[in-house]
Motif scaffolding. Structure first.
Motif, PDB file in Angstrom:
ATOM      1  N   GLN A 191       0.835  -1.200   0.000  1.00  0.00           N
ATOM      2  CA  GLN A 191       0.000   0.000   0.000  1.00  0.00           C
ATOM      3  C   GLN A 191       0.878   1.261   0.000  1.00  0.00           C
ATOM      4  OE1 GLN A 191      -3.501   0.025   0.145  1.00  0.00           O
ATOM      5  NE2 GLN A 191      -3.682   2.228   0.209  1.00  0.00           N
ATOM      6  N   ASN A 192       1.767   1.345   0.974  1.00  0.00           N
ATOM      7  CA  ASN A 192       2.638   2.511   1.073  1.00  0.00           C
ATOM      8  C   ASN A 192       3.549   2.649  -0.150  1.00  0.00           C
ATOM      9  OD1 ASN A 192       1.656   3.405   3.498  1.00  0.00           O
ATOM     10  ND2 ASN A 192       3.165   2.289   4.723  1.00  0.00           N
ATOM     11  N   GLU A 193       4.016   1.512  -0.618  1.00  0.00           N
ATOM     12  CA  GLU A 193       4.895   1.529  -1.793  1.00  0.00           C
ATOM     13  C   GLU A 193       4.142   2.033  -3.013  1.00  0.00           C
ATOM     14  OE1 GLU A 193       7.434  -1.652  -4.371  1.00  0.00           O
ATOM     15  OE2 GLU A 193       7.314  -1.988  -2.207  1.00  0.00           O
ATOM     16  N   LYS A 194       2.904   1.627  -3.150  1.00  0.00           N
ATOM     17  CA  LYS A 194       2.053   2.080  -4.256  1.00  0.00           C
ATOM     18  C   LYS A 194       1.851   3.588  -4.179  1.00  0.00           C
ATOM     19  CE  LYS A 194      -1.147   1.732  -7.491  1.00  0.00           C
ATOM     20  NZ  LYS A 194      -0.744   2.297  -8.746  1.00  0.00           N
ATOM     21  N   GLU A 195       1.568   4.095  -2.980  1.00  0.00           N
ATOM     22  CA  GLU A 195       1.373   5.533  -2.794  1.00  0.00           C
ATOM     23  C   GLU A 195       2.658   6.286  -3.127  1.00  0.00           C
ATOM     24  OE1 GLU A 195      -0.095   6.357   1.134  1.00  0.00           O
ATOM     25  OE2 GLU A 195      -1.861   5.090   0.856  1.00  0.00           O
ATOM     26  N   LEU A 196       3.775   5.733  -2.693  1.00  0.00           N
ATOM     27  CA  LEU A 196       5.066   6.363  -2.967  1.00  0.00           C
ATOM     28  C   LEU A 196       5.335   6.405  -4.473  1.00  0.00           C
ATOM     29  CD1 LEU A 196       7.610   7.608  -1.790  1.00  0.00           C
ATOM     30  CD2 LEU A 196       8.560   5.320  -1.586  1.00  0.00           C
ATOM     31  N   GLN A 197       5.027   5.320  -5.163  1.00  0.00           N
ATOM     32  CA  GLN A 197       5.213   5.282  -6.614  1.00  0.00           C
ATOM     33  C   GLN A 197       4.327   6.325  -7.299  1.00  0.00           C
ATOM     34  OE1 GLN A 197       4.437   1.203  -7.681  1.00  0.00           O
ATOM     35  NE2 GLN A 197       6.561   0.557  -7.275  1.00  0.00           N
ATOM     36  N   ASP A 198       3.101   6.466  -6.811  1.00  0.00           N
ATOM     37  CA  ASP A 198       2.195   7.473  -7.382  1.00  0.00           C
ATOM     38  C   ASP A 198       2.739   8.885  -7.177  1.00  0.00           C
ATOM     39  OD1 ASP A 198       0.453   5.513  -8.254  1.00  0.00           O
ATOM     40  OD2 ASP A 198      -0.942   5.741  -6.565  1.00  0.00           O
ATOM     41  N   VAL A 199       3.249   9.148  -5.983  1.00  0.00           N
ATOM     42  CA  VAL A 199       3.807  10.474  -5.685  1.00  0.00           C
ATOM     43  C   VAL A 199       5.024  10.742  -6.578  1.00  0.00           C
ATOM     44  CG1 VAL A 199       4.985  11.850  -3.919  1.00  0.00           C
ATOM     45  CG2 VAL A 199       2.913  10.575  -3.336  1.00  0.00           C
ATOM     46  N   VAL A 200       5.889   9.755  -6.731  1.00  0.00           N
ATOM     47  CA  VAL A 200       7.079   9.903  -7.582  1.00  0.00           C
ATOM     48  C   VAL A 200       6.660  10.164  -9.029  1.00  0.00           C
ATOM     49  CG1 VAL A 200       9.059   8.663  -8.547  1.00  0.00           C
ATOM     50  CG2 VAL A 200       8.608   8.568  -6.094  1.00  0.00           C
ATOM     51  N   LYS A 201       5.655   9.437  -9.480  1.00  0.00           N
ATOM     52  CA  LYS A 201       5.176   9.616 -10.850  1.00  0.00           C
ATOM     53  C   LYS A 201       4.610  11.026 -11.039  1.00  0.00           C
ATOM     54  CE  LYS A 201       2.271   7.555 -14.379  1.00  0.00           C
ATOM     55  NZ  LYS A 201       1.331   6.502 -14.743  1.00  0.00           N
ATOM     56  N   GLN A 202       3.845  11.516 -10.061  1.00  0.00           N
ATOM     57  CA  GLN A 202       3.293  12.871 -10.137  1.00  0.00           C
ATOM     58  C   GLN A 202       4.413  13.908 -10.171  1.00  0.00           C
ATOM     59  OE1 GLN A 202       0.695  13.175  -6.755  1.00  0.00           O
ATOM     60  NE2 GLN A 202      -0.974  12.029  -7.729  1.00  0.00           N
ATOM     61  N   GLN A 203       5.450  13.700  -9.358  1.00  0.00           N
ATOM     62  CA  GLN A 203       6.573  14.635  -9.332  1.00  0.00           C
ATOM     63  C   GLN A 203       7.302  14.648 -10.682  1.00  0.00           C
ATOM     64  OE1 GLN A 203       6.718  16.861  -7.417  1.00  0.00           O
ATOM     65  NE2 GLN A 203       6.877  16.366  -5.265  1.00  0.00           N
ATOM     66  N   GLU A 204       7.476  13.480 -11.271  1.00  0.00           N
ATOM     67  CA  GLU A 204       8.124  13.388 -12.579  1.00  0.00           C
ATOM     68  C   GLU A 204       7.313  14.141 -13.632  1.00  0.00           C
ATOM     69  OE1 GLU A 204       8.574   9.196 -13.273  1.00  0.00           O
ATOM     70  OE2 GLU A 204      10.441   9.085 -12.113  1.00  0.00           O
ATOM     71  N   GLU A 205       5.995  13.990 -13.581  1.00  0.00           N
ATOM     72  CA  GLU A 205       5.127  14.693 -14.528  1.00  0.00           C
ATOM     73  C   GLU A 205       5.232  16.206 -14.342  1.00  0.00           C
ATOM     74  OE1 GLU A 205       1.223  13.049 -14.000  1.00  0.00           O
ATOM     75  OE2 GLU A 205       1.770  11.120 -14.865  1.00  0.00           O
ATOM     76  N   LYS A 206       5.260  16.641 -13.092  1.00  0.00           N
ATOM     77  CA  LYS A 206       5.395  18.068 -12.809  1.00  0.00           C
ATOM     78  C   LYS A 206       6.729  18.604 -13.321  1.00  0.00           C
ATOM     79  CE  LYS A 206       2.366  18.346  -8.788  1.00  0.00           C
ATOM     80  NZ  LYS A 206       2.280  18.585  -7.337  1.00  0.00           N
ATOM     81  N   MET A 207       7.788  17.820 -13.129  1.00  0.00           N
ATOM     82  CA  MET A 207       9.108  18.237 -13.607  1.00  0.00           C
ATOM     83  C   MET A 207       9.118  18.369 -15.128  1.00  0.00           C
ATOM     84  SD  MET A 207      11.686  16.140 -11.065  1.00  0.00           S
ATOM     85  CE  MET A 207      13.067  16.402 -12.131  1.00  0.00           C
ATOM     86  N   LEU A 208       8.494  17.414 -15.813  1.00  0.00           N
ATOM     87  CA  LEU A 208       8.428  17.479 -17.270  1.00  0.00           C
ATOM     88  C   LEU A 208       7.646  18.705 -17.737  1.00  0.00           C
ATOM     89  CD1 LEU A 208       7.904  13.725 -18.223  1.00  0.00           C
ATOM     90  CD2 LEU A 208       9.964  15.114 -18.555  1.00  0.00           C
ATOM     91  N   GLN A 209       6.563  19.007 -17.028  1.00  0.00           N
ATOM     92  CA  GLN A 209       5.779  20.196 -17.369  1.00  0.00           C
ATOM     93  C   GLN A 209       6.612  21.466 -17.171  1.00  0.00           C
ATOM     94  OE1 GLN A 209       2.326  19.872 -14.856  1.00  0.00           O
ATOM     95  NE2 GLN A 209       1.242  18.504 -16.267  1.00  0.00           N
ATOM     96  N   LEU A 210       7.365  21.510 -16.077  1.00  0.00           N
ATOM     97  CA  LEU A 210       8.222  22.676 -15.823  1.00  0.00           C
ATOM     98  C   LEU A 210       9.299  22.824 -16.897  1.00  0.00           C
ATOM     99  CD1 LEU A 210       8.671  22.552 -11.950  1.00  0.00           C
ATOM    100  CD2 LEU A 210       7.392  24.242 -13.270  1.00  0.00           C
TER     101      LEU A 210
END
Length: 98
Positions: free
Chosen positions: A1-20
């Motif tokens: 569960q926690n690992e899944k949430e962490l992966q989601d957060v990392v993925k969101q951060q990567e998307e934000k970085m690409l947008q920036l």
């Protein structure tokens, strides 16, 4: 569960970085465009200034070669002034760093 949430957060951060990164590229392009427009405006203002000086007091024949030469010389002077200002700014930035 926690690992899944962490992966989601990392993925969101990567998307934000690409947008920036995309936005940063857009900003760079817009800055270049603004710079080009400023140069074009400066050229037009210079040309208008020379033409007004030539037309003032002259109602008849105007030597177009002479006017063109004066416009070119004004462009060169303006370009050199701009380069000087840029170099002075660069020197200030470098001296501020060290």
């Amino acid at each position: 569960q926690n690992e899944k949430e962490l992966q989601d957060v990392v993925k969101q951060q990567e998307e934000k970085m690409l947008q920036l990164i995309d936005k940063s590229g857009e900003v760079t392009c817009l800055k270049a465009e603004v710079s080009q427009l400023k140069r074009s405006l400066q050229r037009a203002e210079t040309e208008a200034k020379v033409l007004w000086e030539e037309m003032r007091g002259k109602e008849h024949q105007v030597d177009t070669t002479y006017v063109q030469e004066r416009v070119m010389l004004r462009w060169e002077v303006d370009k050199l002034r701009l380069l000087l200002l840029e170099k002075e700014d660069e020197m200030l930035r470098l001296t501020d760093k060290y």
